[in-house]
Motif scaffolding. Structure first.
Motif, PDB file in Angstrom:
ATOM      1  N   SER A  18       0.828  -1.211   0.000  1.00 16.42           N
ATOM      2  CA  SER A  18       0.000   0.000   0.000  1.00 16.42           C
ATOM      3  C   SER A  18       0.863   1.261   0.000  1.00 16.42           C
ATOM      4  CB  SER A  18      -0.946   0.001   1.195  1.00 16.42           C
ATOM      5  OG  SER A  18      -0.220   0.065   2.407  1.00 16.42           O
ATOM      6  N   LEU A  19       1.977   1.245   0.696  1.00 15.08           N
ATOM      7  CA  LEU A  19       2.869   2.401   0.690  1.00 15.08           C
ATOM      8  C   LEU A  19       3.490   2.624  -0.689  1.00 15.08           C
ATOM      9  CD1 LEU A  19       4.662   2.081   4.147  1.00 15.08           C
ATOM     10  CD2 LEU A  19       2.923   3.738   3.461  1.00 15.08           C
ATOM     11  N   SER A  20       3.847   1.546  -1.354  1.00 15.45           N
ATOM     12  CA  SER A  20       4.442   1.702  -2.685  1.00 15.45           C
ATOM     13  C   SER A  20       3.395   2.177  -3.698  1.00 15.45           C
ATOM     14  CB  SER A  20       5.097   0.406  -3.146  1.00 15.45           C
ATOM     15  OG  SER A  20       4.124  -0.612  -3.276  1.00 15.45           O
ATOM     16  N   LEU A  21       2.155   1.708  -3.614  1.00 13.23           N
ATOM     17  CA  LEU A  21       1.116   2.185  -4.517  1.00 13.23           C
ATOM     18  C   LEU A  21       0.781   3.650  -4.240  1.00 13.23           C
ATOM     19  CD1 LEU A  21      -1.344  -0.836  -4.712  1.00 13.23           C
ATOM     20  CD2 LEU A  21       0.139   0.049  -6.517  1.00 13.23           C
ATOM     21  N   GLY A  22       0.779   4.038  -2.981  1.00 16.90           N
ATOM     22  CA  GLY A  22       0.551   5.438  -2.646  1.00 16.90           C
ATOM     23  C   GLY A  22       1.666   6.330  -3.165  1.00 16.90           C
ATOM     24  N   ALA A  23       2.904   5.859  -3.036  1.00 19.50           N
ATOM     25  CA  ALA A  23       4.046   6.626  -3.554  1.00 19.50           C
ATOM     26  C   ALA A  23       3.995   6.719  -5.074  1.00 19.50           C
ATOM     27  CB  ALA A  23       5.355   5.978  -3.106  1.00 19.50           C
ATOM     28  N   LEU A  24       3.558   5.664  -5.728  1.00 20.18           N
ATOM     29  CA  LEU A  24       3.425   5.687  -7.180  1.00 20.18           C
ATOM     30  C   LEU A  24       2.352   6.686  -7.607  1.00 20.18           C
ATOM     31  CD1 LEU A  24       4.345   4.317  -9.849  1.00 20.18           C
ATOM     32  CD2 LEU A  24       2.442   2.743  -9.528  1.00 20.18           C
ATOM     33  N   GLY A  25       1.237   6.723  -6.905  1.00 19.23           N
ATOM     34  CA  GLY A  25       0.191   7.693  -7.210  1.00 19.23           C
ATOM     35  C   GLY A  25       0.643   9.118  -6.967  1.00 19.23           C
ATOM     36  N   LEU A  26       1.374   9.340  -5.884  1.00 17.10           N
ATOM     37  CA  LEU A  26       1.895  10.670  -5.592  1.00 17.10           C
ATOM     38  C   LEU A  26       2.914  11.104  -6.639  1.00 17.10           C
ATOM     39  CD1 LEU A  26       1.964  13.064  -3.622  1.00 17.10           C
ATOM     40  CD2 LEU A  26       3.792  11.876  -2.400  1.00 17.10           C
ATOM     41  N   ALA A  27       3.753  10.190  -7.070  1.00 15.26           N
ATOM     42  CA  ALA A  27       4.733  10.514  -8.108  1.00 15.26           C
ATOM     43  C   ALA A  27       4.030  10.861  -9.423  1.00 15.26           C
ATOM     44  CB  ALA A  27       5.686   9.350  -8.326  1.00 15.26           C
ATOM     45  N   GLY A  28       2.965  10.153  -9.753  1.00 16.72           N
ATOM     46  CA  GLY A  28       2.205  10.476 -10.960  1.00 16.72           C
ATOM     47  C   GLY A  28       1.548  11.844 -10.872  1.00 16.72           C
ATOM     48  N   PHE A  29       1.023  12.188  -9.700  1.00 20.66           N
ATOM     49  CA  PHE A  29       0.403  13.495  -9.511  1.00 20.66           C
ATOM     50  C   PHE A  29       1.430  14.615  -9.623  1.00 20.66           C
ATOM     51  CE2 PHE A  29      -0.863  16.906  -6.540  1.00 20.66           C
ATOM     52  CZ  PHE A  29      -1.954  17.373  -7.244  1.00 20.66           C
ATOM     53  N   VAL A  30       2.592  14.438  -9.019  1.00 22.87           N
ATOM     54  CA  VAL A  30       3.650  15.452  -9.104  1.00 22.87           C
ATOM     55  C   VAL A  30       4.126  15.593 -10.542  1.00 22.87           C
ATOM     56  CG1 VAL A  30       6.025  15.980  -8.384  1.00 22.87           C
ATOM     57  CG2 VAL A  30       4.354  15.219  -6.701  1.00 22.87           C
ATOM     58  N   TRP A  31       4.188  14.489 -11.279  1.00 21.25           N
ATOM     59  CA  TRP A  31       4.601  14.550 -12.683  1.00 21.25           C
ATOM     60  C   TRP A  31       3.608  15.370 -13.502  1.00 21.25           C
ATOM     61  CZ3 TRP A  31       2.439  12.276 -17.179  1.00 21.25           C
ATOM     62  CH2 TRP A  31       3.241  12.385 -18.307  1.00 21.25           C
ATOM     63  N   THR A  32       2.297  15.170 -13.269  1.00 20.52           N
ATOM     64  CA  THR A  32       1.307  15.943 -14.013  1.00 20.52           C
ATOM     65  C   THR A  32       1.357  17.424 -13.643  1.00 20.52           C
ATOM     66  OG1 THR A  32      -0.436  15.463 -12.406  1.00 20.52           O
ATOM     67  CG2 THR A  32      -0.250  13.996 -14.307  1.00 20.52           C
ATOM     68  N   LEU A  33       1.680  17.728 -12.403  1.00 20.17           N
ATOM     69  CA  LEU A  33       1.834  19.131 -12.015  1.00 20.17           C
ATOM     70  C   LEU A  33       2.995  19.783 -12.757  1.00 20.17           C
ATOM     71  CD1 LEU A  33       1.299  19.228  -8.142  1.00 20.17           C
ATOM     72  CD2 LEU A  33      -0.124  20.252  -9.893  1.00 20.17           C
ATOM     73  N   ARG A  34       4.097  19.078 -12.853  1.00 17.52           N
ATOM     74  CA  ARG A  34       5.274  19.633 -13.531  1.00 17.52           C
ATOM     75  C   ARG A  34       5.087  19.731 -15.038  1.00 17.52           C
ATOM     76  NH1 ARG A  34      10.527  17.221 -10.372  1.00 17.52           N
ATOM     77  NH2 ARG A  34       9.943  18.105  -8.359  1.00 17.52           N
ATOM     78  N   GLN A  35       4.221  18.909 -15.605  1.00 17.88           N
ATOM     79  CA  GLN A  35       3.960  18.955 -17.044  1.00 17.88           C
ATOM     80  C   GLN A  35       2.960  20.042 -17.407  1.00 17.88           C
ATOM     81  OE1 GLN A  35       5.543  17.136 -19.434  1.00 17.88           O
ATOM     82  NE2 GLN A  35       6.819  16.454 -17.763  1.00 17.88           N
ATOM     83  N   GLY A  36       2.333  20.663 -16.424  1.00 20.42           N
ATOM     84  CA  GLY A  36       1.408  21.758 -16.684  1.00 20.42           C
ATOM     85  C   GLY A  36       0.001  21.304 -17.039  1.00 20.42           C
ATOM     86  N   GLN A  37      -0.418  20.147 -16.571  1.00 26.53           N
ATOM     87  CA  GLN A  37      -1.736  19.631 -16.905  1.00 26.53           C
ATOM     88  C   GLN A  37      -2.863  20.440 -16.282  1.00 26.53           C
ATOM     89  OE1 GLN A  37      -2.515  16.922 -18.899  1.00 26.53           O
ATOM     90  NE2 GLN A  37      -0.370  16.982 -19.480  1.00 26.53           N
TER      91      GLN A  37
END
Length: 65
Positions: A11-30
């Motif tokens: 669960s911690l790794s899936l949460g970290a994966l989701g957080l990393a995806g969210f941060v990536w979309t923020l940096r891409q300007g979505q």
């Protein structure tokens, strides 16, 4: 209790994966222009084709008849 040894890291790794995806979309300007996408959805394409910025087509002699 042994199953918690597998479930907590999973669960911690899936949460970290989701957080990393969210941060990536923020940096891409979505999320920069949320209102523009909503307004573009409501604009009819036919209105854009007949507006002042519409591309001009070449007139033929048959258009004048």
């Amino acid at each position: 209790m042994n199953v918690l040894v597998w479930l907590i890291p999973a669960s911690l790794s899936l949460g970290a994966l989701g957080l990393a995806g969210f941060v990536w979309t923020l940096r891409q300007g979505q999320y920069d222009d949320l209102d523009g996408a909503a307004w573009r959805l409501l604009i009819d394409q036919d209105d854009l084709d007949q507006g002042p910025l519409a591309p001009r087509s070449a007139k033929t002699p048959h258009d004048e008849l």
